[in-house]
Design a protein around this motif. Structure first.
Motif, PDB file in Angstrom:
ATOM      1  N   ARG A 131       0.838  -1.207   0.000  1.00  0.00           N
ATOM      2  CA  ARG A 131       0.000   0.000   0.000  1.00  0.00           C
ATOM      3  C   ARG A 131       0.869   1.251   0.000  1.00  0.00           C
ATOM      4  O   ARG A 131       0.607   2.193  -0.773  1.00  0.00           O
ATOM      5  CB  ARG A 131      -0.942   0.004   1.202  1.00  0.00           C
ATOM      6  N   ARG A 132       1.902   1.257   0.831  1.00  0.00           N
ATOM      7  CA  ARG A 132       2.765   2.442   0.873  1.00  0.00           C
ATOM      8  C   ARG A 132       3.412   2.689  -0.489  1.00  0.00           C
ATOM      9  O   ARG A 132       3.426   3.820  -0.992  1.00  0.00           O
ATOM     10  CB  ARG A 132       3.846   2.262   1.939  1.00  0.00           C
ATOM     11  N   GLY A 133       3.934   1.612  -1.093  1.00  0.00           N
ATOM     12  CA  GLY A 133       4.566   1.754  -2.411  1.00  0.00           C
ATOM     13  C   GLY A 133       3.587   2.226  -3.464  1.00  0.00           C
ATOM     14  O   GLY A 133       3.900   3.089  -4.297  1.00  0.00           O
ATOM     15  N   ALA A 134       2.361   1.674  -3.433  1.00  0.00           N
ATOM     16  CA  ALA A 134       1.346   2.045  -4.413  1.00  0.00           C
ATOM     17  C   ALA A 134       0.963   3.513  -4.272  1.00  0.00           C
ATOM     18  O   ALA A 134       0.840   4.245  -5.263  1.00  0.00           O
ATOM     19  CB  ALA A 134       0.115   1.158  -4.244  1.00  0.00           C
ATOM     20  N   GLU A 135       0.802   3.963  -3.040  1.00  0.00           N
ATOM     21  CA  GLU A 135       0.382   5.345  -2.818  1.00  0.00           C
ATOM     22  C   GLU A 135       1.502   6.324  -3.176  1.00  0.00           C
ATOM     23  O   GLU A 135       1.236   7.398  -3.754  1.00  0.00           O
ATOM     24  CB  GLU A 135      -0.071   5.525  -1.372  1.00  0.00           C
ATOM     25  N   LEU A 136       2.739   5.967  -2.877  1.00  0.00           N
ATOM     26  CA  LEU A 136       3.863   6.837  -3.247  1.00  0.00           C
ATOM     27  C   LEU A 136       4.015   6.922  -4.760  1.00  0.00           C
ATOM     28  O   LEU A 136       4.238   8.001  -5.325  1.00  0.00           O
ATOM     29  CB  LEU A 136       5.157   6.324  -2.608  1.00  0.00           C
ATOM     30  N   ASP A 137       3.885   5.781  -5.442  1.00  0.00           N
ATOM     31  CA  ASP A 137       4.010   5.780  -6.900  1.00  0.00           C
ATOM     32  C   ASP A 137       2.866   6.551  -7.554  1.00  0.00           C
ATOM     33  O   ASP A 137       3.053   7.260  -8.546  1.00  0.00           O
ATOM     34  CB  ASP A 137       4.024   4.336  -7.435  1.00  0.00           C
ATOM     35  N   TYR A 138       1.657   6.421  -7.001  1.00  0.00           N
ATOM     36  CA  TYR A 138       0.505   7.144  -7.540  1.00  0.00           C
ATOM     37  C   TYR A 138       0.701   8.648  -7.361  1.00  0.00           C
ATOM     38  O   TYR A 138       0.454   9.451  -8.272  1.00  0.00           O
ATOM     39  CB  TYR A 138      -0.748   6.666  -6.806  1.00  0.00           C
ATOM     40  N   ARG A 139       1.158   9.007  -6.174  1.00  0.00           N
ATOM     41  CA  ARG A 139       1.421  10.422  -5.869  1.00  0.00           C
ATOM     42  C   ARG A 139       2.442  10.999  -6.836  1.00  0.00           C
ATOM     43  O   ARG A 139       2.322  12.143  -7.291  1.00  0.00           O
ATOM     44  CB  ARG A 139       1.902  10.503  -4.426  1.00  0.00           C
ATOM     45  N   LYS A 140       3.432  10.191  -7.171  1.00  0.00           N
ATOM     46  CA  LYS A 140       4.491  10.624  -8.078  1.00  0.00           C
ATOM     47  C   LYS A 140       4.006  10.673  -9.532  1.00  0.00           C
ATOM     48  O   LYS A 140       4.291  11.618 -10.280  1.00  0.00           O
ATOM     49  CB  LYS A 140       5.666   9.649  -7.946  1.00  0.00           C
ATOM     50  N   ALA A 141       3.217   9.643  -9.924  1.00  0.00           N
ATOM     51  CA  ALA A 141       2.786   9.517 -11.317  1.00  0.00           C
ATOM     52  C   ALA A 141       1.916  10.691 -11.754  1.00  0.00           C
ATOM     53  O   ALA A 141       1.962  11.096 -12.927  1.00  0.00           O
ATOM     54  CB  ALA A 141       2.027   8.198 -11.502  1.00  0.00           C
ATOM     55  N   PHE A 142       1.134  11.243 -10.835  1.00  0.00           N
ATOM     56  CA  PHE A 142       0.221  12.331 -11.210  1.00  0.00           C
ATOM     57  C   PHE A 142       0.642  13.668 -10.622  1.00  0.00           C
ATOM     58  O   PHE A 142      -0.143  14.617 -10.582  1.00  0.00           O
ATOM     59  CB  PHE A 142      -1.208  11.975 -10.781  1.00  0.00           C
ATOM     60  N   GLY A 143       1.915  13.732 -10.187  1.00  0.00           N
ATOM     61  CA  GLY A 143       2.413  14.963  -9.572  1.00  0.00           C
ATOM     62  C   GLY A 143       2.434  16.137 -10.528  1.00  0.00           C
ATOM     63  O   GLY A 143       2.028  17.253 -10.163  1.00  0.00           O
TER      64      GLY A 143
END
Length: 528
Positions: A379-391
């Motif tokens: 979950r942490r990895g998914a949320e960090l990657d999502y946050r980064k992908a749409f930054g």
């Protein structure tokens, strides 16, 4: 069957060479002499016509090749419940001598018996039965009144699927004699249901699980019969062409699981009619053709009052292609398990892992996705990657690292309703994070990491560059060679400056550093 058949055979269910049909006509079919049965097949490809012969309509079929005329002696009208039960579960009468070994069958298990009367023996075995399967044994009704209650009073679970039961009254006649009945499977019986509320006082008083797949039942008929299911917990209605036409009023209030799979007419507006069933925890909606979902009572970041107890949702094999559908699921108060396989949005391919990450990031309370548990690290990895992908999209929409200036527009918030929450959780993405990377250059895939040994104060801190695709197992192998410590004794975790005071365990040796969202500047902690 012989020529003493009368017109009351109309509506009866029959079996012919393994195929099932309903009798729609009984009489002569000139110019051929003799009596005929006109039947409509369950499998329309089995027939030859629509119930007409040489210009005369004898009966009507729903399919142009659904009908046939058959001689009565070619048709199996089936057997009663007790006959089928004895045929499957006990030894038939036959020569027997006292003291001679006999064999009876309980389920599929042969049991040796010695030296007691065969009738008492059979009755004794039937008395003990609690779970039975009479699937595909041509059962057509209860048989003699009271016979079932006398022979097998302890039955709790019955599989009567794919038989020749023709009406709900047949079911009532059987169930009324089974006072402990908890589970009943009636799938693949084409049943005629009552037009009014049936008189069912006590008949299904203990029934908890009812399977009515492929029975032809309508939603109105479900609601009419449901008053007789006072403690029902699971209801299966797959493949009935159901259209949900009205809210359940004072019925189905105890149902925890509802399966509406393969009913292609169901849409989101119909689902809202069952949205306030108070105990509904599991809803199965595979293959209903749904593509959109919107809870009108809940805005961005809010929870809907609909489906208040829903924990488990299956929407496999549908037409879900928009992320807005997934965003809406985050509005459900209790949802923690989702299966969303074989939809356009989630269909295989090389981006399957990214799709999984984005679903996890968009539904904050989800604990299981497509039958795989979501661990805290994922979950942490998914949320960090999502946050980064749409930054970058967030910044263009008005997002800013300064909270006082952070005002993304409504369009962005509608498309990414959890993004602001993730920025609060992990901090807003920094400009350095959002620089476009060149994925095919090795130097851009290398992570610069510090390596510390919390339990070994004498060891110097190392700095290493490691590929982000390197598995934890290979990292341990490298450290084992450097430190002269067996791999089996090494335990790895890491700290990130973005998450001060928190240590993340790297517990799955088969996953990569990237999976755990390890980034340059992070610190590997090695213990042994």
């Amino acid at each position: 069957m012989n020529v003493t058949l009368t017109s009351d055979v109309i509506g009866r269910r029959v079996e012919v060479n393994g195929e099932h049909a309903t009798v729609c006509y009984f009489g002569i079919v000139p110019p051929v002499a003799g009596l005929w049965l006109g039947v409509e097949w369950d499998n329309p490809e089995r027939g030859k016509h629509d119930g007409s012969h040489e210009g005369t309509v004898y009966f009507k079929c729903r399919h142009p090749t659904g009908g046939s005329f058959i001689r009565p002696n070619k048709v199996n009208f089936g057997v009663d419940f007790l006959t089928a039960l004895k045929n499957r579960y006990v030894l038939e009468d036959g020569p027997e001598e006292d003291g001679k070994e006999q064999i009876v069958t309980i389920g599929n298990r042969p049991v040796q018996t010695i030296g007691f009367d065969s009738i008492i023996k059979r009755q004794s075995q039937l008395n003990k039965l609690e779970e039975i399967s009479l699937r595909n044994l041509a059962v057509n009704g209860a048989g003699d009144k009271g016979g079932i209650a006398k022979a097998c009073p302890n039955i709790r679970k019955v599989d009567l699927s794919r038989n020749l039961l023709s009406s709900w009254d047949d079911v009532i006649d059987i169930a009324d004699q089974l006072k402990n009945l908890e589970v009943l499977n009636l799938s693949e019986n084409k049943l005629k249901f009552p037009s009014g509320s049936p008189s069912l006082i006590g008949t299904f008083s203990t029934l908890k699980v009812l399977v009515l797949n492929q029975t032809g039942i309508t939603w109105a008929e479900v609601l009419r019969c449901a008053s007789g299911w006072p403690v029902l917990e699971e209801l299966y209605l797959e493949s009935n062409n159901i259209f949900i036409s009205e809210r359940p009023a004072d019925v189905l209030q105890t149902v925890k699981l509802l399966d509406l799979s393969s009913n292609q007419s169901i849409d989101e507006n119909q689902l809202f009619l069952i949205a306030y069933l108070p105990r509904l925890e599991q809803l199965i909606l595979s293959d209903i053709g749904i593509s959109s979902l919107h809870f009108p009572d809940a805005g961005i970041g809010c929870k809907t009052s609909m489906f208040p107890s829903l924990q488990y949702l299956v929407v496999n094999d549908n037409q879900i292609s928009q992320w807005s559908f997934i965003n809406e699921l985050d509005k459900l108060q209790s949802l923690h398990t989702l299966s969303c396989m074989r939809n356009p949005l989630t269909a295989g391919g090389k981006d399957a892992q990214t799709t999984r990450q984005f679903i996890i990031a968009r539904i904050g309370q989800l604990r299981t996705l497509d039958r795989c548990q979501i661990l805290p690290e994922e979950r942490r990895g998914a949320e960090l990657d999502y946050r980064k992908a749409f930054g970058n999209e967030w910044k263009k929409a008005g997002g800013h690292q300064n909270p006082d200036k952070n005002r993304p527009n409504e369009e962005f918030l509608a498309a990414h309703p959890r993004y602001q929450l993730l920025c609060l959780k992990y901090g807003a993405p920094e400009d350095e994070e959002l620089k476009t990377q060149q994925p095919f250059l090795l130097k851009n895939q290398l992570l610069t990491l510090k390596i510390k040994y919390p339990n070994q104060l004498g060891q110097n801190v190392l700095e290493k560059q490691l590929p982000d695709s390197m598995t934890i197992q290979k990292v341990k192998g490298l450290l084992s060679r450097l430190l002269k410590v067996p791999v089996s004794e090494l335990q790895l975790s890491y700290e990130s400056p973005k998450m001060p005071g928190r240590e993340i365990e790297l517990e799955n040796d088969q996953q990569s550093l990237q999976f755990y969202s390890v980034e340059s500047g992070d610190c590997l902690l090695v213990r042994w």
